[in-house]
Design an enzyme around this catalytic site. Structure first.
Site, PDB file in Angstrom:
ATOM      1  N   CYS A 192       0.827  -1.208   0.000  1.00 29.33           N
ATOM      2  CA  CYS A 192       0.000   0.000   0.000  1.00 29.33           C
ATOM      3  C   CYS A 192       0.862   1.260   0.000  1.00 29.33           C
ATOM      4  O   CYS A 192       1.399   1.654   1.042  1.00 29.33           O
ATOM      5  CB  CYS A 192      -0.927  -0.006   1.216  1.00 29.33           C
ATOM      6  SG  CYS A 192      -1.952   1.460   1.321  1.00 29.33           S
ATOM      7  N   CYS A 225      -0.598   4.188   2.108  1.00 30.22           N
ATOM      8  CA  CYS A 225      -0.444   4.023   3.559  1.00 30.22           C
ATOM      9  C   CYS A 225       1.020   4.271   3.974  1.00 30.22           C
ATOM     10  O   CYS A 225       1.278   4.933   4.966  1.00 30.22           O
ATOM     11  CB  CYS A 225      -0.803   2.612   4.012  1.00 30.22           C
ATOM     12  SG  CYS A 225      -2.188   1.872   3.152  1.00 30.22           S
ATOM     13  N   ASP A 226       1.972   3.732   3.226  1.00 27.26           N
ATOM     14  CA  ASP A 226       3.353   3.686   3.709  1.00 27.26           C
ATOM     15  C   ASP A 226       4.338   4.555   2.922  1.00 27.26           C
ATOM     16  O   ASP A 226       5.492   4.691   3.330  1.00 27.26           O
ATOM     17  CB  ASP A 226       3.858   2.227   3.665  1.00 27.26           C
ATOM     18  CG  ASP A 226       3.000   1.313   4.531  1.00 27.26           C
ATOM     19  OD1 ASP A 226       2.468   1.811   5.532  1.00 27.26           O
ATOM     20  OD2 ASP A 226       2.863   0.131   4.193  1.00 27.26           O
TER      21      ASP A 226
END
Ligand SMILES: Cc1cc2nc3c(=O)[nH]c(=O)nc-3n(C[C@H](O)[C@H](O)[C@H](O)COP(=O)(O)OP(=O)(O)OC[C@H]3O[C@@H](n4cnc5c(N)ncnc54)[C@H](O)[C@@H]3O)c2cc1C
Length: 316
Positions: free
Chosen positions: A133, A136-137
């Protein structure tokens, strides 16, 4: 007894809920183990949802879907469904908290989840440098070098997104051609921050207790040591069909060799009253717009199934 239980709150489940309740079904619950929105909320760039002219994040795209779906009476329960079974004409929905809910019909819209690539160290460093992701990261790698593994639309779009954050992005792909939209391939090739490593695979990921330090890439029989603290893996999807598995290991309805739920054009499975929509069904295009269309079709089919249920409905 529910008229309809919807399992999964992604684009397919939310649209099914909207159409079912707006179409007159009174007692409809959508079970979603997390927040509604589905896997697209992990995407940093969506540019192919019709009617949305700007490039938006998946979060932005899905922001008002739950609100719209609940307007006509859809209820959302934040619960994981463990199993869907059938007793006489009644569906039994077993929840992770042990409760069993009865329903006249069910739409399975459990979607899919990113696959792991299977290289050494991938599981060990998952969440510590290995990710599926970018939204997200990605931010953890501001001004650092990262790698992306994969050659489809998702891999290329996420590589483009990461190029806005990271100093450099290595895009590793096992072939010399990409399976992505030509416009996306062109943007990737024109991007000076993305370096292509083609005809290559990842042999292993290495690091220490603090996290990933790099990956060993194999290309044309030679090894390349890429010292990256982050690798993003986009190599396909696993179909989430587990809720249909019965205690004896068989599936409640027909699934194909890839585990996708076999449906007809009305999203009907081989079991009357059971429908499937979105990424979990056979021949899915695995796109938001298609999942939403499936959800609408499945709900319309569920409404006519319930209308046709006669006096001889066998309650379990
Ligand atoms: C990084 C990324 C980028 C993408 N980019 C695009 C794009 O640009 N354009 C596009 O059209 N598509 C894109 N896709 C694909 C798109 O997200 C999917 O095709 C779409 O979300 C499928 O919708 P769905 O409702 O079938 O399933 P999902 O979105 O997977 O939703 C399924 C839901 O069911 C829930 N669930 C699963 N099992 C259970 C259970 N047992 N109990 C309760 N709840 C459960 C899950 O939590 C999930 O919320 C992308 C996907 C990813 C991962």
């Amino acid at each position: 007894m529910l008229d309809l239980a919807i399992i999964g709150g992604g684009p397919a489940g939310l649209t099914a809920g909207l159409y079912a309740t707006r179409g007159g079904l009174q007692n409809v619950i959508m079970y979603e183990k997390g927040l509604p929105g589905g896997q697209i909320t992990q995407s940093s760039e969506v540019e192919n949802y019709p009617g949305v002219c700007e490039i938006v994040t998946g979060m932005e795209l899905m922001e008002c879907w739950p609100k719209q779906a609940m307007r006509f009476g859809l209820r959302h329960e934040m619960q994981e469904v463990v199993r869907v079974g059938k007793c006489q004409d009644t569906f039994l929905i077993t929840l992770a908290n042990g409760e069993v809910q009865k329903a006249k019909s069910v739409i399975v819209a459990t979607g899919s989840t990113p696959k792991r690539a299977g290289f050494e160290g991938e599981d060990e460093f998952f969440g510590k440098g290995v990710s599926t992701c970018a939204t997200c990261d990605g931010f953890f790698y501001k001004n650092k070098e990262v790698a992306v593994l994969g050659g489809g639309d998702t891999a290329l779009e996420e590589a483009l997104f990461l190029s806005n954050i990271a100093k450099k992005v290595y895009l590793i792909h096992r072939r010399d051609k990409f399976r992505a939209a030509p416009s996306t391939v062109k943007r990737v090739k024109d991007n000076p921050k993305i370096e292509l490593i083609l005809n290559a695979t990842i042999k292993k990921a290495y690091g220490d207790a603090m996290g990933l330090q790099g990956v060993i890439v194999e290309q044309d029989g030679k090894e390349i040591d890429l010292k990256v603290p982050g690798i993003f893996v986009f190599v396909g999807m696993h179909v989430n069909n587990e809720v249909l598995k019965q205690e004896d290991g068989s599936f409640l309805c027909e699934v194909n060799e890839w585990g996708e739920v076999v449906v007809d054009l009305r999203m009907r499975t081989s079991v009357p009253g059971l429908f499937a929509a979105g990424d979990v069904r056979s021949d899915a295009s695995k796109q938001v717009v298609c999942a939403a269309g499936d959800g609408a079709t499945a709900a319309i089919s569920a409404i006519s199934y319930i209308e046709d249920l006669g006096e001889d409905f066998r309650l379990c």
